[in-house]
Motif scaffolding. Structure first.
Motif, PDB file in Angstrom:
ATOM      1  N   SER A 162       0.838  -1.197   0.000  1.00 28.66           N
ATOM      2  CA  SER A 162       0.000   0.000   0.000  1.00 28.66           C
ATOM      3  C   SER A 162       0.874   1.247   0.000  1.00 28.66           C
ATOM      4  N   ALA A 163       0.317   2.299  -0.554  1.00 24.80           N
ATOM      5  CA  ALA A 163       0.928   3.631  -0.483  1.00 24.80           C
ATOM      6  C   ALA A 163      -0.158   4.635  -0.802  1.00 24.80           C
ATOM      7  N   GLY A 164      -0.126   5.745  -0.118  1.00 22.69           N
ATOM      8  CA  GLY A 164      -1.119   6.788  -0.355  1.00 22.69           C
ATOM      9  C   GLY A 164      -0.474   8.154  -0.304  1.00 22.69           C
ATOM     10  N   ALA A 165      -1.266   9.166  -0.583  1.00 17.58           N
ATOM     11  CA  ALA A 165      -0.786  10.543  -0.496  1.00 17.58           C
ATOM     12  C   ALA A 165      -1.940  11.455  -0.124  1.00 17.58           C
ATOM     13  N   PHE A 166      -1.620  12.473   0.659  1.00 17.57           N
ATOM     14  CA  PHE A 166      -2.561  13.531   0.973  1.00 17.57           C
ATOM     15  C   PHE A 166      -2.165  14.778   0.183  1.00 17.57           C
ATOM     16  N   SER A 167      -3.141  15.529  -0.246  1.00 26.77           N
ATOM     17  CA  SER A 167      -2.887  16.754  -1.015  1.00 26.77           C
ATOM     18  C   SER A 167      -2.672  17.920  -0.053  1.00 26.77           C
ATOM     19  N   PHE A 168      -1.409  18.130   0.282  1.00 27.46           N
ATOM     20  CA  PHE A 168      -1.053  19.198   1.212  1.00 27.46           C
ATOM     21  C   PHE A 168      -0.626  20.456   0.456  1.00 27.46           C
ATOM     22  N   ARG A 169      -0.592  21.551   1.213  1.00 25.95           N
ATOM     23  CA  ARG A 169       0.115  22.759   0.795  1.00 25.95           C
ATOM     24  C   ARG A 169       1.093  23.060   1.920  1.00 25.95           C
ATOM     25  N   LEU A 170       2.386  23.071   1.584  1.00 24.35           N
ATOM     26  CA  LEU A 170       3.452  23.098   2.582  1.00 24.35           C
ATOM     27  C   LEU A 170       4.157  24.439   2.563  1.00 24.35           C
ATOM     28  N   SER A 171       4.405  25.004   3.757  1.00 23.14           N
ATOM     29  CA  SER A 171       5.143  26.262   3.833  1.00 23.14           C
ATOM     30  C   SER A 171       6.616  26.026   3.501  1.00 23.14           C
ATOM     31  N   VAL A 172       7.196  26.977   2.758  1.00 23.52           N
ATOM     32  CA  VAL A 172       8.606  26.902   2.372  1.00 23.52           C
ATOM     33  C   VAL A 172       9.283  28.218   2.740  1.00 23.52           C
ATOM     34  N   PRO A 173      10.620  28.285   2.731  1.00 23.78           N
ATOM     35  CA  PRO A 173      11.298  29.532   3.098  1.00 23.78           C
ATOM     36  C   PRO A 173      10.798  30.721   2.287  1.00 23.78           C
ATOM     37  N   VAL A 206       2.643  12.132  -8.742  1.00 23.07           N
ATOM     38  CA  VAL A 206       2.871  13.440  -8.123  1.00 23.07           C
ATOM     39  C   VAL A 206       3.331  14.436  -9.181  1.00 23.07           C
ATOM     40  N   ARG A 207       4.231  14.014 -10.032  1.00 26.94           N
ATOM     41  CA  ARG A 207       4.699  14.897 -11.106  1.00 26.94           C
ATOM     42  C   ARG A 207       3.549  15.277 -12.029  1.00 26.94           C
ATOM     43  N   ALA A 208       2.724  14.307 -12.393  1.00 32.36           N
ATOM     44  CA  ALA A 208       1.606  14.572 -13.290  1.00 32.36           C
ATOM     45  C   ALA A 208       0.601  15.537 -12.658  1.00 32.36           C
ATOM     46  N   ALA A 209       0.500  15.505 -11.325  1.00 33.35           N
ATOM     47  CA  ALA A 209      -0.422  16.389 -10.615  1.00 33.35           C
ATOM     48  C   ALA A 209       0.124  17.806 -10.484  1.00 33.35           C
ATOM     49  N   GLY A 210       1.377  18.028 -10.880  1.00 28.11           N
ATOM     50  CA  GLY A 210       1.962  19.360 -10.802  1.00 28.11           C
ATOM     51  C   GLY A 210       2.445  19.758  -9.428  1.00 28.11           C
ATOM     52  N   GLU A 211       2.679  18.789  -8.559  1.00 30.53           N
ATOM     53  CA  GLU A 211       3.186  19.077  -7.220  1.00 30.53           C
ATOM     54  C   GLU A 211       4.712  19.019  -7.240  1.00 30.53           C
ATOM     55  N   PRO A 212       5.391  20.092  -6.896  1.00 27.12           N
ATOM     56  CA  PRO A 212       6.854  20.085  -6.981  1.00 27.12           C
ATOM     57  C   PRO A 212       7.548  19.325  -5.866  1.00 27.12           C
ATOM     58  N   LEU A 213       6.810  19.011  -4.783  1.00 21.64           N
ATOM     59  CA  LEU A 213       7.409  18.387  -3.612  1.00 21.64           C
ATOM     60  C   LEU A 213       6.607  17.173  -3.162  1.00 21.64           C
ATOM     61  N   ALA A 214       7.316  16.215  -2.565  1.00 21.10           N
ATOM     62  CA  ALA A 214       6.685  15.126  -1.830  1.00 21.10           C
ATOM     63  C   ALA A 214       7.372  15.042  -0.479  1.00 21.10           C
ATOM     64  N   VAL A 215       6.590  14.815   0.571  1.00 19.96           N
ATOM     65  CA  VAL A 215       7.142  14.741   1.927  1.00 19.96           C
ATOM     66  C   VAL A 215       6.575  13.529   2.637  1.00 19.96           C
ATOM     67  N   ASP A 265       9.708  18.235  -8.883  1.00 18.07           N
ATOM     68  CA  ASP A 265       9.902  19.148 -10.016  1.00 18.07           C
ATOM     69  C   ASP A 265      10.977  20.140  -9.602  1.00 18.07           C
ATOM     70  N   LEU A 266      12.217  19.884  -9.991  1.00 16.00           N
ATOM     71  CA  LEU A 266      13.344  20.667  -9.490  1.00 16.00           C
ATOM     72  C   LEU A 266      13.218  22.159  -9.779  1.00 16.00           C
ATOM     73  N   PRO A 267      13.029  22.568 -11.049  1.00 17.62           N
ATOM     74  CA  PRO A 267      12.945  24.019 -11.271  1.00 17.62           C
ATOM     75  C   PRO A 267      11.736  24.650 -10.591  1.00 17.62           C
ATOM     76  N   GLY A 268      10.597  23.952 -10.575  1.00 18.09           N
ATOM     77  CA  GLY A 268       9.419  24.491  -9.911  1.00 18.09           C
ATOM     78  C   GLY A 268       9.633  24.648  -8.416  1.00 18.09           C
ATOM     79  N   ALA A 269      10.278  23.659  -7.794  1.00 21.03           N
ATOM     80  CA  ALA A 269      10.526  23.725  -6.355  1.00 21.03           C
ATOM     81  C   ALA A 269      11.490  24.850  -6.008  1.00 21.03           C
ATOM     82  N   LEU A 270      12.568  24.990  -6.770  1.00 19.38           N
ATOM     83  CA  LEU A 270      13.563  26.013  -6.441  1.00 19.38           C
ATOM     84  C   LEU A 270      13.056  27.422  -6.718  1.00 19.38           C
ATOM     85  N   ARG A 271      12.134  27.561  -7.649  1.00 20.97           N
ATOM     86  CA  ARG A 271      11.556  28.876  -7.910  1.00 20.97           C
ATOM     87  C   ARG A 271      10.521  29.258  -6.855  1.00 20.97           C
TER      88      ARG A 271
END
Length: 415
Positions: free
Chosen positions: A58-69, A105-114, A305-311
């Motif tokens: 099994s594996a799952g994911a929640f659709s979060f919005r995460l604070s970044v610097p 996750v990439r297809a969903a446009g999420e730059p990060l997974a935690v 998504d490296l460029p999306g995450a760093l931007r």
């Protein structure tokens, strides 16, 4: 028989969750906890591996919005419910789940997974790096006192029903999210996690209690949730305060809440876990050596998504560097990237991350990039461990300074 990996359906949830309980030792969760996670499950993001009619992975994911610097709140997959049946280990089940999940996750446009890791060693090979740490503290309040800031005595404390105060407490939590990387902005339903209070999990402690801190206008500016576990010795009481959460919008309220927890009658110990690595409590106590503190990993982050995450994040100093990134599991991130940013720029303003053929100046893998992303792990410390390589003199110091944050990242709750 070939294994079948498919998206979970509602009628499969109980079997799927039974498998997960087995993978984590086989102890059934309390009905309240099970019901909450059923309500939070995102079925279209939950995967099961089936061997006939038996769920074996099994594996799952929640659709979060995460604070970044910098204060932005960025889409992130909160990876969860990962487990493989003991009968199906070493057959590639986990690798196939991680592959499918990161592609999704990439297809969903999420730059990060935690994720939070029961065994941290597992996830490094999939590109997750330890990005945040947490403290557990055990304090003998007969030997430790607090030095509170001015204004603490003006804070009004009120003992309230945890459920009735939920809205006000969530308002405080939401206000804190932009200021500390790693905090998820809570979606509806997640506020109930902190109120889970099954008697079977209390270990002799009281039901959950909540105290709120109010300013002069009567506005709630902080709260603490806790339990009390009474105990007695031949010489008298020896109770313990078990702290769940302490959140506040200003130093006076924060100190007032901790002072309250230190001074509860018939208790001589305060224990708290899951605190930020730079918790202000460490500076409120009169003798930090008297606190038994243990640090451990808390949040593991994967740049999808490296460029999306760093931007998406801000940088504490100007930087112009060519990164050579190794990423065998997500090869779309691999190669050379030029990152340029003005100090304190973010949300796409003044930050560029583009592919380049220019000579590499700093070499690292996706795992190290994930560790450094939230600003709590420095690139210089990773380089000292041989995990980041400087290819241009000065590039390491410049880039590490730009990535470093003002506060330690923090994961305030499990998922």
């Amino acid at each position: 028989m070939a294994l079948d990996t498919r998206v979970l359906t509602a009628d499969e949830w109980d079997v799927w969750y039974d498998h997960l309980e087995l993978a984590f030792g086989g102890v059934p969760e309390p009905p309240e906890e099970r019901a909450l996670y059923r309500s939070l499950t995102e079925y279209d993001r939950s995967l099961g591996v089936w061997d006939g009619g038996t769920c074996v992975g099994s594996a799952g994911a929640f659709s979060f919005r995460l604070s970044v610097p910098g204060g932005a709140v960025v889409p992130a997959a909160g990876v969860t419910m990962v487990g493989v049946a003991p009968t199906h280990r070493r057959r590639g089940v986990l690798t196939s789940l991680m592959r499918r999940q990161l592609d999704d996750v990439r297809a969903a446009g999420e730059p990060l997974a935690v994720l939070t890791a029961s065994e941290p060693e597992i996830y490094g090979r999939f590109g997750y790096g330890t990005a945040a740490y947490e403290l557990s503290v055990d304090i003998d309040t007969t030997r430790v006192r607090l030095r509170v800031p001015p204004g603490t005595d003006a804070v009004r404390l009120r003992l309230v029903d945890p459920l009735k105060a939920l809205t006000e407490c969530e308002r405080v939590y939401a206000a804190l999210v932009p200021g500390r990387p790693g905090m998820p902005a809570r979606r509806p339903g997640w506020e109930m996690q902190a109120l889970l209070d099954p008697e079977s999990r209390r270990s002799g402690a009281s039901p959950l209690k909540c105290v709120v801190a109010e300013d002069a206008a009567g506005q709630v500016v902080g709260y603490a949730r806790y339990r009390v576990r009474p105990d007695w010795e031949p010489t008298g009481s020896d109770g313990t305060v078990l702290v769940g959460e302490v959140d506040a919008l200003d130093p006076a309220a924060y100190a007032a809440l901790w002072r309250y927890l230190f001074e509860i009658d018939l208790t001589w110990h305060v224990r708290a876990s899951g605190r930020p690595a730079d918790d202000p409590l460490l500076h409120l106590v009169n003798d930090v050596r008297r606190i038994r503190a243990v640090q451990r990993d808390a949040l593991h982050l994967r740049v999808v998504d490296l460029p999306g995450a760093l931007r998406a994040r801000r940088y504490g100093a100007p930087v112009d560097v060519v990164l050579e990134v190794e990423d065998a599991f997500c090869p779309w991130n691999a190669g050379r990237w030029r990152l340029t940013a003005q100090g304190d720029a973010g949300d796409g303003a003044g930050v560029r991350c583009v592919r380049t053929e220019d000579p590499a100046e700093l070499a690292l893998s996706a795992r190290e990039l994930g560790s450094a992303y939230l600003g709590g792990v420095t690139l210089t410390s990773l380089a000292a461990a041989g995990q980041v390589k400087e290819l241009r003199p000065g590039a390491l110091r410049e880039t590490s300074r730009a990535f470093a944050g003002d506060v330690a990242p923090w994961r305030p709750h499990n998922f």
